[in-house]
Design a protein around this motif. Structure first.
Motif, PDB file in Angstrom:
ATOM      1  N   ALA A   1      47.578  31.463  50.757  1.00  0.00           N
ATOM      2  CA  ALA A   1      46.471  31.338  50.794  1.00  0.00           C
ATOM      3  C   ALA A   1      45.520  32.485  51.000  1.00  0.00           C
ATOM      4  CB  ALA A   1      46.307  30.245  52.035  1.00  0.00           C
ATOM      5  N   LEU A   2      46.191  33.282  51.844  1.00  0.00           N
ATOM      6  CA  LEU A   2      45.497  34.498  52.348  1.00  0.00           C
ATOM      7  C   LEU A   2      45.124  35.424  51.199  1.00  0.00           C
ATOM      8  CD1 LEU A   2      44.603  36.598  54.510  1.00  0.00           C
ATOM      9  CD2 LEU A   2      47.083  37.184  55.051  1.00  0.00           C
ATOM     10  N   LEU A   3      46.269  35.738  50.336  1.00  0.00           N
ATOM     11  CA  LEU A   3      46.230  36.399  49.291  1.00  0.00           C
ATOM     12  C   LEU A   3      45.144  35.929  48.295  1.00  0.00           C
ATOM     13  CD1 LEU A   3      49.808  37.658  48.774  1.00  0.00           C
ATOM     14  CD2 LEU A   3      47.850  38.662  49.920  1.00  0.00           C
ATOM     15  N   TRP A   4      45.300  34.627  48.010  1.00  0.00           N
ATOM     16  CA  TRP A   4      44.360  33.868  47.056  1.00  0.00           C
ATOM     17  C   TRP A   4      42.874  34.034  47.749  1.00  0.00           C
ATOM     18  CZ3 TRP A   4      47.094  28.610  45.776  1.00  0.00           C
ATOM     19  CH2 TRP A   4      47.926  28.741  44.759  1.00  0.00           C
ATOM     20  N   GLY A   5      42.791  34.014  49.017  1.00  0.00           N
ATOM     21  CA  GLY A   5      41.217  34.089  49.769  1.00  0.00           C
ATOM     22  C   GLY A   5      40.789  35.777  49.152  1.00  0.00           C
ATOM     23  N   GLY A   6      41.625  36.521  49.269  1.00  0.00           N
ATOM     24  CA  GLY A   6      41.169  37.925  48.567  1.00  0.00           C
ATOM     25  C   GLY A   6      40.871  37.907  47.222  1.00  0.00           C
ATOM     26  N   ALA A   7      41.567  37.070  46.446  1.00  0.00           N
ATOM     27  CA  ALA A   7      41.387  37.243  45.161  1.00  0.00           C
ATOM     28  C   ALA A   7      39.949  36.776  44.728  1.00  0.00           C
ATOM     29  CB  ALA A   7      42.560  36.128  44.602  1.00  0.00           C
ATOM     30  N   PHE A   8      39.459  35.833  45.465  1.00  0.00           N
ATOM     31  CA  PHE A   8      38.220  35.250  45.269  1.00  0.00           C
ATOM     32  C   PHE A   8      36.851  36.513  45.076  1.00  0.00           C
ATOM     33  CE2 PHE A   8      38.881  30.816  45.801  1.00  0.00           C
ATOM     34  CZ  PHE A   8      38.096  30.210  44.836  1.00  0.00           C
ATOM     35  N   VAL A   9      37.148  37.407  46.225  1.00  0.00           N
ATOM     36  CA  VAL A   9      36.376  38.697  45.955  1.00  0.00           C
ATOM     37  C   VAL A   9      36.581  39.511  44.691  1.00  0.00           C
ATOM     38  CG1 VAL A   9      35.752  40.817  47.302  1.00  0.00           C
ATOM     39  CG2 VAL A   9      36.328  38.831  48.680  1.00  0.00           C
ATOM     40  N   ALA A  10      37.899  39.610  44.327  1.00  0.00           N
ATOM     41  CA  ALA A  10      38.323  40.333  43.171  1.00  0.00           C
ATOM     42  C   ALA A  10      37.586  39.494  41.989  1.00  0.00           C
ATOM     43  CB  ALA A  10      39.544  40.538  42.961  1.00  0.00           C
ATOM     44  N   GLN A  11      37.750  38.245  41.931  1.00  0.00           N
ATOM     45  CA  GLN A  11      36.835  37.461  40.844  1.00  0.00           C
ATOM     46  C   GLN A  11      35.670  37.512  40.670  1.00  0.00           C
ATOM     47  OE1 GLN A  11      39.740  33.901  41.757  1.00  0.00           O
ATOM     48  NE2 GLN A  11      39.008  33.528  39.959  1.00  0.00           N
ATOM     49  N   ARG A  12      34.974  37.591  42.018  1.00  0.00           N
ATOM     50  CA  ARG A  12      33.377  38.018  41.795  1.00  0.00           C
ATOM     51  C   ARG A  12      33.103  39.217  41.451  1.00  0.00           C
ATOM     52  NH1 ARG A  12      32.961  34.371  46.643  1.00  0.00           N
ATOM     53  NH2 ARG A  12      33.079  36.164  47.952  1.00  0.00           N
ATOM     54  N   GLU A  13      33.924  40.418  41.858  1.00  0.00           N
ATOM     55  CA  GLU A  13      33.595  41.645  41.470  1.00  0.00           C
ATOM     56  C   GLU A  13      33.496  41.962  40.194  1.00  0.00           C
ATOM     57  OE1 GLU A  13      32.759  44.560  43.440  1.00  0.00           O
ATOM     58  OE2 GLU A  13      31.784  42.919  44.527  1.00  0.00           O
ATOM     59  N   VAL A  14      34.575  41.112  39.346  1.00  0.00           N
ATOM     60  CA  VAL A  14      35.037  41.321  37.859  1.00  0.00           C
ATOM     61  C   VAL A  14      34.101  40.578  36.814  1.00  0.00           C
ATOM     62  CG1 VAL A  14      36.609  39.510  37.300  1.00  0.00           C
ATOM     63  CG2 VAL A  14      36.981  41.870  36.411  1.00  0.00           C
ATOM     64  N   GLU A  15      33.369  39.557  37.483  1.00  0.00           N
ATOM     65  CA  GLU A  15      32.626  38.722  36.469  1.00  0.00           C
ATOM     66  C   GLU A  15      31.402  39.537  35.626  1.00  0.00           C
ATOM     67  OE1 GLU A  15      30.694  35.743  39.098  1.00  0.00           O
ATOM     68  OE2 GLU A  15      32.508  34.867  39.487  1.00  0.00           O
ATOM     69  N   SER A  16      30.704  40.763  36.349  1.00  0.00           N
ATOM     70  CA  SER A  16      29.874  41.356  35.749  1.00  0.00           C
ATOM     71  C   SER A  16      30.420  42.499  34.620  1.00  0.00           C
ATOM     72  CB  SER A  16      28.874  42.247  36.773  1.00  0.00           C
ATOM     73  OG  SER A  16      29.725  42.989  37.366  1.00  0.00           O
ATOM     74  N   VAL A  17      31.719  42.702  34.844  1.00  0.00           N
ATOM     75  CA  VAL A  17      32.429  43.719  33.639  1.00  0.00           C
ATOM     76  C   VAL A  17      33.225  43.152  32.747  1.00  0.00           C
ATOM     77  CG1 VAL A  17      32.018  45.605  35.605  1.00  0.00           C
ATOM     78  CG2 VAL A  17      34.205  44.284  35.501  1.00  0.00           C
TER      79      VAL A  17
ATOM     80  N   PHE B   1      38.501  46.873  30.467  1.00  0.00           N
ATOM     81  CA  PHE B   1      39.776  46.926  31.478  1.00  0.00           C
ATOM     82  C   PHE B   1      39.682  48.022  32.417  1.00  0.00           C
ATOM     83  CE2 PHE B   1      40.949  44.786  27.440  1.00  0.00           C
ATOM     84  CZ  PHE B   1      41.566  43.677  28.030  1.00  0.00           C
ATOM     85  N   VAL B   2      39.013  49.161  32.062  1.00  0.00           N
ATOM     86  CA  VAL B   2      38.991  50.356  32.840  1.00  0.00           C
ATOM     87  C   VAL B   2      37.973  49.868  33.975  1.00  0.00           C
ATOM     88  CG1 VAL B   2      38.077  52.827  32.848  1.00  0.00           C
ATOM     89  CG2 VAL B   2      39.395  51.981  31.045  1.00  0.00           C
ATOM     90  N   ALA B   3      36.741  49.336  33.655  1.00  0.00           N
ATOM     91  CA  ALA B   3      35.714  48.946  34.526  1.00  0.00           C
ATOM     92  C   ALA B   3      36.292  47.892  35.623  1.00  0.00           C
ATOM     93  CB  ALA B   3      34.381  48.265  33.989  1.00  0.00           C
ATOM     94  N   GLY B   4      37.142  47.050  34.968  1.00  0.00           N
ATOM     95  CA  GLY B   4      37.551  46.025  36.075  1.00  0.00           C
ATOM     96  C   GLY B   4      38.917  46.101  36.670  1.00  0.00           C
ATOM     97  N   LEU B   5      39.644  47.617  36.382  1.00  0.00           N
ATOM     98  CA  LEU B   5      40.861  47.624  36.766  1.00  0.00           C
ATOM     99  C   LEU B   5      41.370  47.488  38.271  1.00  0.00           C
ATOM    100  CD1 LEU B   5      43.609  49.045  35.443  1.00  0.00           C
ATOM    101  CD2 LEU B   5      42.907  51.168  36.246  1.00  0.00           C
ATOM    102  N   GLY B   6      40.509  47.614  38.914  1.00  0.00           N
ATOM    103  CA  GLY B   6      40.879  47.452  40.457  1.00  0.00           C
ATOM    104  C   GLY B   6      41.109  45.964  40.596  1.00  0.00           C
ATOM    105  N   PRO B   7      40.169  45.190  40.681  1.00  0.00           N
ATOM    106  CA  PRO B   7      40.204  43.521  40.773  1.00  0.00           C
ATOM    107  C   PRO B   7      41.075  43.130  39.771  1.00  0.00           C
ATOM    108  CG  PRO B   7      37.880  44.098  40.436  1.00  0.00           C
ATOM    109  CD  PRO B   7      38.839  45.636  40.352  1.00  0.00           C
ATOM    110  N   LEU B   8      41.575  43.636  38.632  1.00  0.00           N
ATOM    111  CA  LEU B   8      42.535  43.189  37.658  1.00  0.00           C
ATOM    112  C   LEU B   8      43.923  43.222  38.143  1.00  0.00           C
ATOM    113  CD1 LEU B   8      42.856  41.703  35.065  1.00  0.00           C
ATOM    114  CD2 LEU B   8      42.647  43.978  33.766  1.00  0.00           C
ATOM    115  N   LEU B   9      44.018  44.452  38.904  1.00  0.00           N
ATOM    116  CA  LEU B   9      45.558  44.725  39.181  1.00  0.00           C
ATOM    117  C   LEU B   9      45.650  43.803  40.540  1.00  0.00           C
ATOM    118  CD1 LEU B   9      45.595  48.754  39.096  1.00  0.00           C
ATOM    119  CD2 LEU B   9      47.028  46.986  37.606  1.00  0.00           C
TER     120      LEU B   9
END
Length: 321
Positions: A14-30, A209-217
């Protein structure tokens, strides 16, 4: 794995999934949603491939046809849930999306009942409703919800997929105790299906893929390869409804991560919502065993001899052909 260890693994998930929400929001624009889902689960499948291969070599028997069908069914719930959630998050408000994503908690006991005929315990049903109330306060801050959109409906449909995936996972593990194999098959099937859909409906550009590499990883290795796999391993030792309640803490961790990483403010009412979700988890984890001991003591009476332990119940069979 002992029960407390399984619960700890679900809490870490749950802790790691909670952080993934931030990654998903960050990648939506790229990055388009189908492309993102395809890429993250292909990364997860590659990360899990060595573990699945090692597990397969040590397995007592190969996967039978029924187990393969169950694994594919679970993989399809992951694919459907991930696609609908990612598209829905891009087409609804964060307020509605945060609340509606948590609604799978009340659907898991329903999915278990439909698949096995086993009704949830009353304390679990109450805790699920308490968790949903906390999620509403967390998402809406106690105020009125935003008008419903198509994205809201997509997220509700994704909740149905998540619920059936959580309910089916321990059934597969009861037949085949091979969590890494199941995780790899889920990621591979989900990644392949999403890649096909992305190729058909979205423009695929290397620059995305280059623009969203961090959230993707993060989504592929941490949220997928690590967290989803921990969930699968832990669900062999935790009932589905209780597991869903612990996983509902994802919304709490997402709010905390948003406050730390995105400077989102957590209001007093939203904090109360977090407390209600935590209370629902503690109700099941601590209240249920205490209530069982009290009932056992009341049934025996002070002079009654100790009863022999009851024979274990047979695992209910899945209602599928």
């Amino acid at each position: 794995m002992k029960r407390w260890q399984a619960d700890a693994a679900l809490l870490a998930t749950a802790l790691l999934w909670g952080g993934a929400f931030v990654a998903q929001r960050e990648v939506e624009s790229v990055m388009p949603p189908l492309t993102f889902v395809a890429a993250r689960f292909v990364i997860s499948a590659v990360a899990l491939a060595p573990f699945a291969a090692f597990e397969a070599r040590r397995a007592a028997r190969p996967l039978d046809a029924r187990s393969r069908r169950m694994a594919i069914a679970i993989a399809l719930t992951l694919f459907i849930g991930s696609i609908l959630q990612q598209v829905g998050l891009a087409t609804t408000t964060a307020t509605n999306g945060g609340f509606l994503t948590a609604c799978y908690v009340v659907l898991v006991p329903v999915a278990v009942w439909l698949l096995t005929g086993r009704l949830p315990r009353s304390i679990v049903a109450v805790a699920c409703l308490l968790s949903i109330g906390g999620a509403w306060l967390l998402a809406n801050g106690g105020g009125p919800a935003q008008p419903l959109t198509v994205g809201d409906g997509l997220i509700l449909l994704s909740d149905v997929a998540w619920a059936f995936g959580i309910a089916l996972t321990p059934m597969f593990l009861a037949r085949q105790p091979r969590p890494f194999t199941l995780a790899f098959l889920e990621y591979a099937v989900c990644g392949a299906c999403a890649a096909g859909a992305a190729a058909a409906f979205e423009p695929v550009r290397a620059a995305d893929f280059v623009a969203g590499l961090g959230p993707l990883l993060y989504a592929g290795i941490i949220s997928g390869g690590v967290a989803f796999t921990m969930q699968i391993v832990a669900q062999a030792y935790a009932p589905p409804a209780e597991a869903a309640l612990i996983l509902s803490l994802e919304s709490v961790f997402a709010a905390v991560a948003g406050a730390i990483l995105l400077a989102e403010r957590l209001s007093v009412i939203a904090t109360v919502g977090c407390a209600l979700i935590l209370a629902s988890v503690l109700m099941v984890e601590l209240g249920a065993p205490l209530l069982a001991r009290l009932r056992s003591g009341a049934a025996r009476g002070p002079a009654a001899p100790a009863r022999a332990p009851a024979a274990p119940r047979a695992e209910p069979r899945l209602r599928l052909p």
